[in-house]
Scaffold this motif. Structure first.
Motif, mmCIF file in Angstrom:
data_model
loop_
_atom_site.group_PDB
_atom_site.id
_atom_site.type_symbol
_atom_site.label_atom_id
_atom_site.label_comp_id
_atom_site.label_asym_id
_atom_site.label_seq_id
_atom_site.Cartn_x
_atom_site.Cartn_y
_atom_site.Cartn_z
ATOM 1 N N ARG A 235 28.738 -27.832 -43.396
ATOM 2 C CA ARG A 235 28.968 -27.202 -44.702
ATOM 3 C C ARG A 235 28.967 -28.292 -45.777
ATOM 4 N N THR B 81 40.135 -22.548 -41.372
ATOM 5 C CA THR B 81 38.889 -22.272 -42.092
ATOM 6 C C THR B 81 38.986 -22.670 -43.560
ATOM 7 N N ASP C 247 37.031 -22.014 -48.848
ATOM 8 C CA ASP C 247 36.801 -21.233 -47.636
ATOM 9 C C ASP C 247 35.552 -21.814 -46.974
ATOM 10 N N PRO D 29 33.690 -21.110 -44.129
ATOM 11 C CA PRO D 29 32.547 -20.276 -43.711
ATOM 12 C C PRO D 29 31.641 -19.856 -44.873
ATOM 13 N N SER D 30 32.216 -19.486 -46.008
ATOM 14 C CA SER D 30 31.410 -19.008 -47.143
ATOM 15 C C SER D 30 31.034 -20.116 -48.122
#
Length: 528
Positions: free
Chosen positions: A116, A136, A151, A153-154
């Motif tokens: 990420r 997360t 966040d 994941p997003s």
């Protein structure tokens, strides 16, 4: 009647604070390993999961070290600028780090792949940390004065806090509540944010506040207790304790460092706080009293420091690019910090902990040692206990035979402690044999006696007895021989000068005691 040996009198001594139990524990961290980097080491972080590998951030890379071998196992160098604050997630699988370009990146610790990219900050990011309860989420603090909770994941920012007005160089997510964030800034304030409201719920160290709670220097580090009721902050050389339950009231301010405190760390149960500073010192505080219980010295100014969760390693990064790792071998009687096959360990997937001999011995039989059986006699049989006679020491044997002079000579040797020597002299005084022991000595035999008196005349344990012996030697026995031996004359003169100096010192002590008595008496009267 049997001869009674000389009783060696023991004198009370003040308790030594140098080698108390606390100091002995921290001294077990020995054999430091020094690893040289080519730039200052700005961050050290141990993985919460076994085998507690640690991430070291220096220059444009984050290196993962194995705690057993102190060797680099992974190197992450995919940064556009100087890397900052490499932090390993609780399960030991991911690493997050920022850099001076404002980029925050999340890496896979094994493949080193970028998972990420969090690109929102405009200036260097000095703090990147995973949330302890919500893995997360990532916290980032930047020189653009913003604090963000991400966040992962997003790749989106959950909340952005804009309350600080200067660089934000320290922060953490509370370990008891994933919504509370504690930060410190170069605007000399410590703030507690709540991600649910997006607001600053508590302000500490405001320059306009009370004198004792006012920060006059940039806040370098903050640390919150696991209970979430107390927080610590360092600004310059001062360590402050904040009571969060009482609304952020400063309850203690300590200044034990000579220069800026740059790092704070807890031990495994948060009963001790370790502080490292630019004065090359690491100090250990007992959180029950906030007193310094141990101090460790390092060869260069300390920029970062961490202690492993199992308390076997202390790693410190220094400004000259040196990484110091001190190791401690835990005793077998110490309880393990975490069971190898506990649910938490298995959930983390830290299979590396099973390697390198960490796996317990399974399926291996245990053979009992052979012991000789003791003969068992008749139950009603009576056994006469044989009593071994204690061997007498040399001076006791000579005293028993009334050889007083030889007994005194035997305790005037260098390897005999003074307590034994003066206990024997006391016994000779009781037997009225001191004059007999001292009589008929030439300059060779008289010299050790005078050297003993000269050495211990100012010792409060033996001073009175030294005066008694000196009175017998000088006034009664050896005054006629003065002037016959240059060595003996010199020792007599030295003894006289030392006694005169001690008398002057005692007079000054009496004066100081009188002055203190007057001050204390006047203070007591003013209180009444």
């Amino acid at each position: 009647m049997d001869y009674q040996p000389v009783v060696v009198r023991k004198h009370a001594r003040p308790a030594s604070t140098k080698h108390n139990a606390e100091s002995r524990y921290w001294r077990q961290y020995r054999h430091p390993v020094f690893i040289k980097e080519y730039a200052p080491v700005t961050s050290v972080h141990f993985s919460p999961a076994k085998p507690h590998r640690y991430a070291v951030t220096a220059a444009t890379r984050v290196q993962i070290y194995a705690p057993r071998t102190q060797k680099v196992t992974k190197t992450i160098s995919r940064f556009k600028d100087v890397a900052r604050s490499g932090c390993i997630r609780g399960d030991g699988k991911l690493v997050v780090a920022g850099d001076d370009s404002g980029l925050v990146q999340v890496f896979d610790i094994n493949s080193r792949a970028i998972l990420r990219t969090l690109d929102s900050h405009k200036q260097p990011v000095h703090v990147t940390k995973f949330s302890a309860l919500d893995q997360t989420q990532v916290l980032s603090c930047s020189d653009d004065t913003t604090v963000k909770l991400w966040d992962v994941p997003s790749q989106a920012a959950i909340t952005t806090f804009l309350d600080h007005t200067d660089y934000v160089r320290t922060g953490q997510v509370a370990s008891h509540n994933p919504h509370l964030i504690l930060t410190g800034s170069y605007d000399a304030t410590v703030r507690l944010f709540d991600s649910r409201t997006g607001e600053c719920e508590m302000l500490m160290g405001d320059p306009s506040g009370e004198a004792g709670a006012r920060n006059t220097a940039p806040v370098e580090q903050v640390l919150m207790f696991p209970s979430g009721t107390v927080a610590l902050s360092s600004a310059g050389p001062i360590l402050r304790v904040w009571d969060l339950v009482a609304g952020g009231r400063c309850v203690r301010a300590m200044s034990n460092h000579q220069k800026t405190i740059t790092s704070l760390a807890f031990n495994s149960d948060a009963s001790r706080v370790l502080t490292g500073g630019l004065d090359q010192m690491v100090k250990v505080y007992d959180v029950s009293t906030y007193r310094v219980v141990h101090t460790m010295r390092y060869p260069a100014p300390i920029l970062c420091m961490a202690i492993s969760p199992d308390e076997t390693h202390i790693a410190a990064g220094m400004s000259d690019g040196t990484l110091s790792v001190r190791r401690r071998q835990p005793k077998a009687s110490e309880p393990a910090a975490q069971d190898l096959f506990s649910v938490a360990s298995l959930r983390t997937g830290a299979f590396e902990s099973f390697l390198g001999g960490a796996l317990p011995e399974i399926g291996r039989g245990h053979v009992k040692e052979k012991k000789k059986s003791k003969p068992i006699g008749d139950v009603d049989e009576l056994k006469v206990e044989s009593k071994r006679k204690k061997r007498l020491r040399e001076y006791d044997r000579l005293l028993k035979n009334f050889k007083y002079s030889a007994a005194l000579d035997s305790v005037l040797r260098k390897n005999v402690p003074p307590t034994t020597t003066f206990s024997l002299i006391q016994e000779l005084i009781h037997r009225d044999g001191l004059r007999t022991a001292l009589a008929g000595r030439d300059d060779v035999l008289l010299e050790p006696v005078l050297r003993l008196l000269l050495k211990h005349v100012t010792d409060p344990r033996f001073g009175e007895m030294v005066c008694d012996v000196a009175n017998v030697v000088i006034a009664e026995m050896y005054t006629p021989v003065l002037g016959q031996s240059p060595l003996i004359d010199t020792l007599f003169v030295r003894l006289r000068k030392k006694v005169a100096a001690e008398i002057r010192f005692q007079k000054e002590l009496v004066k100081a005691k009188g002055a203190l008595d007057m001050l204390l008496a006047s203070a007591a009267l003013s209180v009444v």
